[in-house]
Design a protein around this motif. Structure first.
Motif, PDB file in Angstrom:
ATOM      1  N   LEU A 115      16.196 -34.004 -22.530  1.00 50.33           N
ATOM      2  CA  LEU A 115      15.464 -33.847 -21.270  1.00 50.33           C
ATOM      3  C   LEU A 115      15.289 -35.168 -20.516  1.00 50.33           C
ATOM      4  O   LEU A 115      14.640 -35.201 -19.463  1.00 50.33           O
ATOM      5  CB  LEU A 115      14.086 -33.231 -21.549  1.00 50.33           C
ATOM      6  CG  LEU A 115      14.091 -31.836 -22.197  1.00 50.33           C
ATOM      7  CD1 LEU A 115      12.661 -31.418 -22.553  1.00 50.33           C
ATOM      8  CD2 LEU A 115      14.732 -30.802 -21.270  1.00 50.33           C
ATOM      9  N   LEU A 116      15.847 -36.263 -21.042  1.00 47.85           N
ATOM     10  CA  LEU A 116      15.620 -37.584 -20.447  1.00 47.85           C
ATOM     11  C   LEU A 116      16.269 -37.728 -19.069  1.00 47.85           C
ATOM     12  O   LEU A 116      17.370 -37.231 -18.832  1.00 47.85           O
ATOM     13  CB  LEU A 116      16.187 -38.670 -21.364  1.00 47.85           C
ATOM     14  CG  LEU A 116      15.375 -39.083 -22.586  1.00 47.85           C
ATOM     15  CD1 LEU A 116      16.115 -40.145 -23.366  1.00 47.85           C
ATOM     16  CD2 LEU A 116      14.007 -39.599 -22.164  1.00 47.85           C
ATOM     17  N   ALA A 120      14.980 -45.433 -18.299  1.00 48.91           N
ATOM     18  CA  ALA A 120      15.860 -44.503 -19.020  1.00 48.91           C
ATOM     19  C   ALA A 120      16.254 -45.039 -20.393  1.00 48.91           C
ATOM     20  O   ALA A 120      16.037 -44.357 -21.412  1.00 48.91           O
ATOM     21  CB  ALA A 120      17.094 -44.183 -18.181  1.00 48.91           C
ATOM     22  N   PRO A 121      16.823 -46.273 -20.490  1.00 49.66           N
ATOM     23  CA  PRO A 121      17.148 -46.770 -21.833  1.00 49.66           C
ATOM     24  C   PRO A 121      15.915 -47.032 -22.693  1.00 49.66           C
ATOM     25  O   PRO A 121      15.986 -46.917 -23.917  1.00 49.66           O
ATOM     26  CB  PRO A 121      17.921 -48.068 -21.563  1.00 49.66           C
ATOM     27  CG  PRO A 121      17.576 -48.460 -20.176  1.00 49.66           C
ATOM     28  CD  PRO A 121      17.334 -47.183 -19.444  1.00 49.66           C
ATOM     29  N   VAL A 122      14.777 -47.365 -22.066  1.00 45.96           N
ATOM     30  CA  VAL A 122      13.550 -47.572 -22.842  1.00 45.96           C
ATOM     31  C   VAL A 122      13.119 -46.276 -23.520  1.00 45.96           C
ATOM     32  O   VAL A 122      12.781 -46.250 -24.719  1.00 45.96           O
ATOM     33  CB  VAL A 122      12.421 -48.110 -21.935  1.00 45.96           C
ATOM     34  CG1 VAL A 122      11.087 -48.099 -22.681  1.00 45.96           C
ATOM     35  CG2 VAL A 122      12.745 -49.518 -21.461  1.00 45.96           C
ATOM     36  N   LEU A 123      13.119 -45.180 -22.778  1.00 46.05           N
ATOM     37  CA  LEU A 123      12.760 -43.889 -23.355  1.00 46.05           C
ATOM     38  C   LEU A 123      13.768 -43.449 -24.405  1.00 46.05           C
ATOM     39  O   LEU A 123      13.402 -42.875 -25.435  1.00 46.05           O
ATOM     40  CB  LEU A 123      12.667 -42.828 -22.248  1.00 46.05           C
ATOM     41  CG  LEU A 123      11.509 -42.992 -21.256  1.00 46.05           C
ATOM     42  CD1 LEU A 123      11.632 -41.984 -20.127  1.00 46.05           C
ATOM     43  CD2 LEU A 123      10.171 -42.835 -21.966  1.00 46.05           C
ATOM     44  N   LEU A 124      15.038 -43.740 -24.148  1.00 45.05           N
ATOM     45  CA  LEU A 124      16.086 -43.394 -25.114  1.00 45.05           C
ATOM     46  C   LEU A 124      15.857 -44.123 -26.436  1.00 45.05           C
ATOM     47  O   LEU A 124      15.958 -43.529 -27.520  1.00 45.05           O
ATOM     48  CB  LEU A 124      17.462 -43.748 -24.542  1.00 45.05           C
ATOM     49  CG  LEU A 124      18.676 -43.475 -25.438  1.00 45.05           C
ATOM     50  CD1 LEU A 124      18.774 -42.000 -25.799  1.00 45.05           C
ATOM     51  CD2 LEU A 124      19.961 -43.940 -24.744  1.00 45.05           C
ATOM     52  N   VAL A 125      15.530 -45.412 -26.357  1.00 47.66           N
ATOM     53  CA  VAL A 125      15.240 -46.184 -27.571  1.00 47.66           C
ATOM     54  C   VAL A 125      14.041 -45.587 -28.312  1.00 47.66           C
ATOM     55  O   VAL A 125      14.055 -45.452 -29.542  1.00 47.66           O
ATOM     56  CB  VAL A 125      14.969 -47.664 -27.220  1.00 47.66           C
ATOM     57  CG1 VAL A 125      14.420 -48.404 -28.433  1.00 47.66           C
ATOM     58  CG2 VAL A 125      16.249 -48.335 -26.745  1.00 47.66           C
TER      59      VAL A 125
END
Length: 538
Positions: free
Chosen positions: A117-118, A128-133
């Protein structure tokens, strides 16, 4: 009446160990394995979509940096696994094995659905990459508790003489989870065009995890607590401080270090090479079409899966040590020839180009950068060639000298991508592997060989680890070194290997990393591992 009985092998075991019925054992294996399958599937979807995440979740303009960042985030989940081992190891040894099963499956499932859902970089920028991490770290935390819990639970429910066989079924879930992730991603890719897949189709494999999560929770709630833990609890033998006691007991720490530097690190390297880097090498270095890469990898995984059970069963007959340890030596000696053979059979035109032409890069202002954009013409030149998968020799010249590239006698001054490609193409460099030139049977055979080496270690390793440690500290003691070895050595392997290749301008230089680690694993295993298959686990 004594609880000890004499077995045919001359080993005295607690009679209560023999109680688990075959029907109960089967339910334990099925329920535990399905949950483990979900966790591996969740973890591996990202691996199948590494290139997609590099495009969608990082700033455009530096393909190599985006790829390395994507690989680093893949490895981030593995880095946190030892923390998960300590957290869930504490609860598993203190309050019971079953409790951790439900907790880890919930965390993994929610994190995976969250990734699906990101928002992407184009939508929210660096968030985006912060939430992915963050979600990848949650997956690593859950997996850190899952592996030790499943290993302990299944082994403690297995009858003596069948531990290797019973736990080997659990071990197939990692390969089946990877296979399932490849199949789901491939089917979704083939069902739509590339633009639709990159826009929204990549989310589907992550959201499918919700169905598997519901099934896993249903199965796991039907399980009862481990009989070994119940007996410990009834006798007042449960540890109140399992982490502290595991790390303060000299004999226990010695066993943890032996496990870490022998088969735990060895299996991590074999896993990283056989399951991840081989597929990455085919698709990104040899430029084999992604769908074909997935199909070839899937064939190898299907053929290899029964061997986990075979080697697990065999370890009940002849012992664990001399199945696991030799595999590390065999792999160390053969990994580099195998990857050169993959080049020969998957992209023979690239092999001919490398053998017949020398590509030389000269510059005085070059510096290897992992994540930041290249600055100087020399940096940009090396970055461009690395992105193409072109091997080259770098020569450092006087500071301030202009960058120069020589391709088969043709010299190009400064950073000129169009001129680079023209010179490379004229010298016979293939931009992609020609499908008709890919020797599919030989590629599958080579991939199968790498996974078979993994099955030799991975099939028996669960029973070995459980037999190595006392019951009251088992969950914590086996989980921590296993996840450091397999998670750090193996999980970061694609990133480390690719970084070394990019630094040296070679497609093979990084293979020295797994070679060296495997040689250490073989040496430590040979000298310090003692056979465990006859040990009592109660």
């Amino acid at each position: 009446m004594s609880n000890l009985v004499e077995t045919g092998e001359g080993t005295r075991l607690d009679a209560l160990e023999i109680l688990p019925a075959r029907s109960s054992e089967k339910l334990t294996i099925v329920a535990s394995s399905f949950g483990a399958l979900l966790e591996w599937y969740d973890l591996y979807i990202y691996a199948a979509l590494t290139a997609t995440f590099a495009q969608l979740f990082f700033p455009p303009g530096n393909e190599v940096a985006a790829t390395l960042a994507s690989l680093a985030i893949f490895g981030a989940a593995f880095i946190l696994r030892p923390i998960g081992a300590l957290v869930f190891g504490y609860f598993g040894d203190r309050y019971g094995r079953k409790l951790t099963f439900v907790a880890t499956i919930w965390i993994m499932g929610v994190a995976t659905i969250g990734i699906g859902l990101l928002p992407t970089y184009s939508q929210v920028g660096l968030l985006a990459p912060v939430l992915l991490v963050a979600f990848r770290l949650a997956q690593g935390l859950a997996l850190g508790g899952e592996v030790g819990g499943a290993a302990t639970y299944v082994t403690e429910n297995a009858a003596p003489g069948r531990r290797g066989f019973a736990t080997s079924w659990l071990q197939t879930t990692a390969t089946i989870g990877l296979l399932l992730s490849i199949v789901v991603v491939t089917v979704v890719r083939l069902s739509m065009d590339n633009e639709s897949f990159n826009e929204w189709g990549w989310r589907i494999p992550f959201l499918v995890s919700g169905i598997l999560l519901a099934i896993s929770l249903y199965l796991r709630r039907r399980l009862s607590e481990s009989p070994v833990f119940e007996r410990m609890k009834s006798r007042g033998k449960v540890s109140e401080r399992p982490v502290t006691e595991s790390l303060s007991n000299g004999r226990n720490v010695r066993s943890m270090l032996i496990l870490l530097f022998s088969v735990a690190s060895g299996v991590g390297i074999l896993y990283g090479v056989g399951h991840f880097y081989s597929a990455y090498f085919l698709a990104n270095t040899l430029k084999v079409e992604p769908t074909m890469t997935n199909i070839l990898m899937s064939c190898a995984l299907v053929l290899a899966t029964p061997f986990y059970v075979l080697f697990g069963w065999l370890s009940d007959r002849v012992g664990r040590k001399w199945i696991m340890v030799p595999a590390c030596l065999i792999a160390a000696v053969t990994i580099q020839p195998v990857f050169k053979a993959l080049t020969h059979y998957a992209n023979p035109a690239l092999e001919r180009f490398q053998n017949d032409n020398a590509v030389v890069v000269e510059g005085g202002d070059c510096s290897f950068r992992l994540f930041s954009p290249p600055q100087s013409p020399c940096d940009k030149t090396r970055n461009f060639l690395n992105g193409l998968g072109v091997a080259y020799t770098f020569r450092e010249v006087a500071q301030g000298s202009p960058a120069r590239v020589e391709v088969a006698g043709t010299q190009i001054h400064g950073f000129d991508p169009a001129a680079f490609k023209t010179a490379l193409t004229q010298a016979g460099w293939p931009e992609a592997a020609e499908p008709s030139q890919v020797n599919r049977p030989m590629v599958v055979l080579l991939l199968l060989y790498l996974v078979l080496l993994l099955t030799m270690v991975y099939g028996p390793i669960v029973a070995f680890m459980v037999e190595l440690f006392p019951a009251n500290l088992r969950y914590t003691s086996l989980s921590l070194p296993y996840h450091i070895g397999s998670g750090w050595f193996g999980g970061m392997l694609p990133f480390v290997l690719t970084s070394i290749n990019a630094s040296y301008g070679s497609i093979y230089a990084g293979l020295w990393y797994p070679t060296i680690v495997l040689l250490i694993s073989f040496a430590v295993g040979t000298l310090f591992i003692r056979e465990t298959r006859k040990n009592s686990i109660d």
